[in-house]
Scaffold this active site. Structure first.
Site, PDB file in Angstrom:
ATOM      1  N   ASN A   1      -0.647   4.689  19.698  1.00 53.65           N
ATOM      2  CA  ASN A   1      -0.364   5.912  18.945  1.00 53.65           C
ATOM      3  C   ASN A   1      -1.043   7.078  19.662  1.00 53.65           C
ATOM      4  O   ASN A   1      -2.267   7.200  19.641  1.00 53.65           O
ATOM      5  CB  ASN A   1      -0.906   5.732  17.519  1.00 53.65           C
ATOM      6  CG  ASN A   1      -0.696   6.954  16.648  1.00 53.65           C
ATOM      7  OD1 ASN A   1      -0.341   8.027  17.143  1.00 53.65           O
ATOM      8  ND2 ASN A   1      -0.924   6.796  15.358  1.00 53.65           N
TER       9      ASN A   1
ATOM     10  N   CYS B   1      -0.471  14.214  13.779  1.00 54.88           N
ATOM     11  CA  CYS B   1       0.652  13.560  14.472  1.00 54.88           C
ATOM     12  C   CYS B   1       1.982  14.284  14.228  1.00 54.88           C
ATOM     13  O   CYS B   1       2.913  14.140  15.010  1.00 54.88           O
ATOM     14  CB  CYS B   1       0.790  12.113  14.028  1.00 54.88           C
ATOM     15  SG  CYS B   1      -0.746  11.207  14.125  1.00 54.88           S
TER      16      CYS B   1
ATOM     17  N   HIS C   1       7.806   9.222  15.441  1.00 51.35           N
ATOM     18  CA  HIS C   1       6.406   9.154  15.851  1.00 51.35           C
ATOM     19  C   HIS C   1       6.049   7.682  16.083  1.00 51.35           C
ATOM     20  O   HIS C   1       6.375   6.814  15.276  1.00 51.35           O
ATOM     21  CB  HIS C   1       5.536   9.757  14.742  1.00 51.35           C
ATOM     22  CG  HIS C   1       4.079   9.518  14.924  1.00 51.35           C
ATOM     23  ND1 HIS C   1       3.458   9.615  16.141  1.00 51.35           N
ATOM     24  CD2 HIS C   1       3.108   9.157  14.023  1.00 51.35           C
ATOM     25  CE1 HIS C   1       2.173   9.345  15.990  1.00 51.35           C
ATOM     26  NE2 HIS C   1       1.941   9.060  14.721  1.00 51.35           N
TER      27      HIS C   1
HETATM   28  O1  UT7 Z   1      -0.316   8.492  13.222  1.00 51.60           O
HETATM   29  C1  UT7 Z   1      -0.719   8.217  11.924  1.00 51.60           C
HETATM   30  C2  UT7 Z   1      -1.935   7.447  12.063  1.00 51.60           C
HETATM   31  N1  UT7 Z   1      -2.123   6.202  11.463  1.00 51.60           N
HETATM   32  C3  UT7 Z   1      -1.225   5.247  11.203  1.00 51.60           C
HETATM   33  O2  UT7 Z   1      -0.042   5.366  11.316  1.00 51.60           O
HETATM   34  C4  UT7 Z   1      -1.803   3.961  10.724  1.00 51.60           C
HETATM   35  C5  UT7 Z   1      -0.970   3.299   9.663  1.00 51.60           C
HETATM   36  N2  UT7 Z   1      -1.527   1.976   9.356  1.00 51.60           N
HETATM   37  C6  UT7 Z   1      -1.323   0.924  10.149  1.00 51.60           C
HETATM   38  O3  UT7 Z   1      -0.657   1.003  11.167  1.00 51.60           O
HETATM   39  C7  UT7 Z   1      -1.876  -0.390   9.685  1.00 51.60           C
HETATM   40  O4  UT7 Z   1      -2.478  -0.216   8.419  1.00 51.60           O
HETATM   41  C8  UT7 Z   1      -2.938  -1.019  10.662  1.00 51.60           C
HETATM   42  C9  UT7 Z   1      -2.263  -1.488  11.929  1.00 51.60           C
HETATM   43  C10 UT7 Z   1      -4.017   0.005  10.985  1.00 51.60           C
HETATM   44  C11 UT7 Z   1      -3.592  -2.224   9.991  1.00 51.60           C
HETATM   45  O5  UT7 Z   1      -2.607  -3.175   9.636  1.00 51.60           O
HETATM   46  P1  UT7 Z   1      -2.537  -3.741   8.147  1.00 51.60           P
HETATM   47  O6  UT7 Z   1      -1.512  -4.783   8.156  1.00 51.60           O
HETATM   48  O7  UT7 Z   1      -2.310  -2.590   7.212  1.00 51.60           O
HETATM   49  O8  UT7 Z   1      -3.966  -4.357   7.953  1.00 51.60           O
HETATM   50  P2  UT7 Z   1      -5.014  -4.033   6.814  1.00 51.60           P
HETATM   51  O9  UT7 Z   1      -5.719  -2.759   7.086  1.00 51.60           O
HETATM   52  O10 UT7 Z   1      -4.359  -4.221   5.470  1.00 51.60           O
HETATM   53  O11 UT7 Z   1      -6.039  -5.226   7.033  1.00 51.60           O
HETATM   54  C12 UT7 Z   1      -5.650  -6.600   6.836  1.00 51.60           C
HETATM   55  C13 UT7 Z   1      -6.828  -7.477   7.264  1.00 51.60           C
HETATM   56  C14 UT7 Z   1      -8.150  -7.041   6.683  1.00 51.60           C
HETATM   57  O12 UT7 Z   1      -8.888  -8.190   6.389  1.00 51.60           O
HETATM   58  P3  UT7 Z   1      -9.001  -8.743   4.861  1.00 51.60           P
HETATM   59  O13 UT7 Z   1      -9.624  -7.609   4.108  1.00 51.60           O
HETATM   60  O14 UT7 Z   1      -7.602  -9.014   4.458  1.00 51.60           O
HETATM   61  O15 UT7 Z   1      -9.860  -9.947   5.019  1.00 51.60           O
HETATM   62  C15 UT7 Z   1      -8.819  -6.280   7.803  1.00 51.60           C
HETATM   63  O16 UT7 Z   1     -10.224  -6.337   7.739  1.00 51.60           O
HETATM   64  O17 UT7 Z   1      -6.970  -7.408   8.685  1.00 51.60           O
HETATM   65  C16 UT7 Z   1      -8.328  -7.046   9.005  1.00 51.60           C
HETATM   66  N3  UT7 Z   1      -8.286  -6.237  10.216  1.00 51.60           N
HETATM   67  C17 UT7 Z   1      -8.263  -6.784  11.441  1.00 51.60           C
HETATM   68  N4  UT7 Z   1      -8.259  -8.051  11.863  1.00 51.60           N
HETATM   69  C18 UT7 Z   1      -8.217  -8.282  13.186  1.00 51.60           C
HETATM   70  C19 UT7 Z   1      -8.252  -4.883  10.328  1.00 51.60           C
HETATM   71  N5  UT7 Z   1      -8.205  -4.532  11.628  1.00 51.60           N
HETATM   72  C20 UT7 Z   1      -8.222  -5.689  12.330  1.00 51.60           C
HETATM   73  C21 UT7 Z   1      -8.172  -5.980  13.714  1.00 51.60           C
HETATM   74  N6  UT7 Z   1      -8.177  -7.280  14.094  1.00 51.60           N
HETATM   75  N7  UT7 Z   1      -8.121  -5.013  14.655  1.00 51.60           N
END
Ligand code: UT7
Length: 370
Positions: free
Chosen positions: A284, A114, A254
């Site tokens: 993204n 990215c 970004h």
């Molecule tokens: O260009 C660079 C590329 N990448 C990025 O910039 C990504 C950076 N990260 C993010 O943007 C965020 O981490 C995400 C949007 C991917 C995820 O958001 P988050 O607030 O960090 O969620 P998390 O990964 O901490 O997950 C929280 C909960 C989890 O459940 P438990 O373990 O708390 O029960 C996940 O399993 O949300 C769950 N979860 C979802 N729930 C519903 C993960 N993905 C999803 C989903 N829908 N799509």
């Protein structure tokens, strides 16, 4: 005499297909509400069968060339930044170079995920400022939908396809890209990767069965890293340009997650209105996100001649970087380029080349030993 590298043309291209959160909710266990709250994304564009990283990159490049009023044959360099190249080799840049008819240009790809567009912009700027070349096109293009595991709810809602491009030209008039910083930390390489398909783990039935040719991401860790580096990188680029934060009219970050952009704004103690944001529309798009956001910022009147602008990115590698620039817009063209005729010519030439490749395939096909 100092030579400056001005951004004189900008263009974008996104595929027609819009994929909504509601549609994703039918594919994996998620909801529109969760996706919007955690990422700010509402829709993203998905490449059709005929779209590739090169075809979208060429469209964006052509739009940027029209804006700059520069003929493709006058380009000295084509740099493509992508994590979804057409092939391992040849470079996607070579394919784009042929498609747009940049017959006098060298072409190569940059792989910095990215952050790639920022790095490519810096490379093109340095080549122009050193006097080595007079013009370049920098393209960020991605077909991420082809390397996403559509059963992984942690990644599939995040990414989208598209392309953006800048034309850079030499001028003695002060302006253009003024400062840049490029950073990386390979100790975080496993946080965001496509593990298989390269020389470390060549594609095999086993890697495919394990889904190792898809994007694997530790989202939470990448999120923490991003919020740490965005404000810092911006400030470093501003300091290096000899400017103060209050001199910057607009930040083009970004587009990965609304919350990451909000954290950067808080880190710099600036109102969120100073940051361009269109992650809601396109998700993204990795290296394409900054040029796409730039094109839209200009269209919506957020970018004006003389503005001090900071572009900042982060991504897999880990990598991060920022540039500080003065937005000057197109230089006065020596003579207008007739793109109507040129578009037809480039279209016919590309068709003829495809036809020749098809006929060659028919002939050579018979000679390939079974
Ligand atoms: O260009 C660079 C590329 N990448 C990025 O910039 C990504 C950076 N990260 C993010 O943007 C965020 O981490 C995400 C949007 C991917 C995820 O958001 P988050 O607030 O960090 O969620 P998390 O990964 O901490 O997950 C929280 C909960 C989890 O459940 P438990 O373990 O708390 O029960 C996940 O399993 O949300 C769950 N979860 C979802 N729930 C519903 C993960 N993905 C999803 C989903 N829908 N799509």
């Amino acid at each position: 005499m100092t030579t400056y590298a001005h951004i004189t043309g900008w263009g974008m291209h996104v595929p027609n297909k819009i994929l909504t959160n509601a549609e994703i909710s039918k594919m994996v266990d998620t909801s529109d509400e969760w996706i919007q709250e955690r990422s700010g994304i509402k829709t993203r564009r998905i490449a059709g069968k005929e779209d590739t990283s090169a075809s979208m990159g060429a469209e964006a490049a052509f739009n940027a060339l029209k804006m700059a009023q520069i003929h493709p044959r006058d380009l000295d360099l084509v740099i493509v930044s992508t994590s979804t190249p057409e092939h391992m080799f040849p470079s996607t840049a070579s394919i784009v170079q042929n498609q747009i008819g940049a017959v006098n240009a060298g072409a190569f790809d940059i792989s910095a995920a990215c952050t790639g567009f920022i790095f490519a912009l810096d490379m093109a700027t340095q080549a122009i400022r050193s006097g080595s070349i007079k013009s370049a096109i920098v393209i960020g293009t991605e077909t991420l939908s082809r390397i996403i595991d559509w059963t992984d709810r942690g990644t599939c809602m995040l990414f989208g396809d598209g392309a953006g491009a800048f034309v850079l030209q030499a001028s003695e008039k002060p302006g253009g890209v003024i400062s840049s910083i490029m950073r990386s930390d390979g100790s975080g390489a496993d946080l965001l990767s496509v593990p298989a398909g390269g020389s470390a783990q060549p594609a095999s039935a086993d890697t495919i069965a394990q889904g190792l040719h898809f994007v694997q991401m530790k989202g939470r860790e990448v999120f923490r890293f991003a919020t740490r580096v965005m404000a810092k990188a911006s400030q470093e680029a501003i300091d290096k340009a000899g400017l103060k934060i209050e001199d910057i009219s607009i930040f083009i970050p970004h587009q990965a997650n609304k919350r990451i952009i909000e954290a950067a704004a808080r880190g710099l103690k600036l109102p969120i209105e100073r940051f361009v944001m269109n992650v809601d529309k396109y998700g993204n798009t990795s290296t394409a996100s900054i040029p796409i956001a730039t094109v839209e910022a200009f269209e919506f009147g957020k970018l004006n001649k003389g503005d001090n602008v900071v572009m900042v990115g982060f991504g897999s590698g880990l990598t991060w970087g920022a540039v500080s620039l003065i937005w000057t817009g197109p230089l006065d063209a020596e003579k207008p380029v007739r793109f109507g005729l040129l578009s037809i010519f480039v279209g016919i030439r590309s068709f003829l080349r495809k036809l020749i490749r098809w006929i060659e395939g028919l002939i050579w096909g018979r000679w390939i030993p079974k």
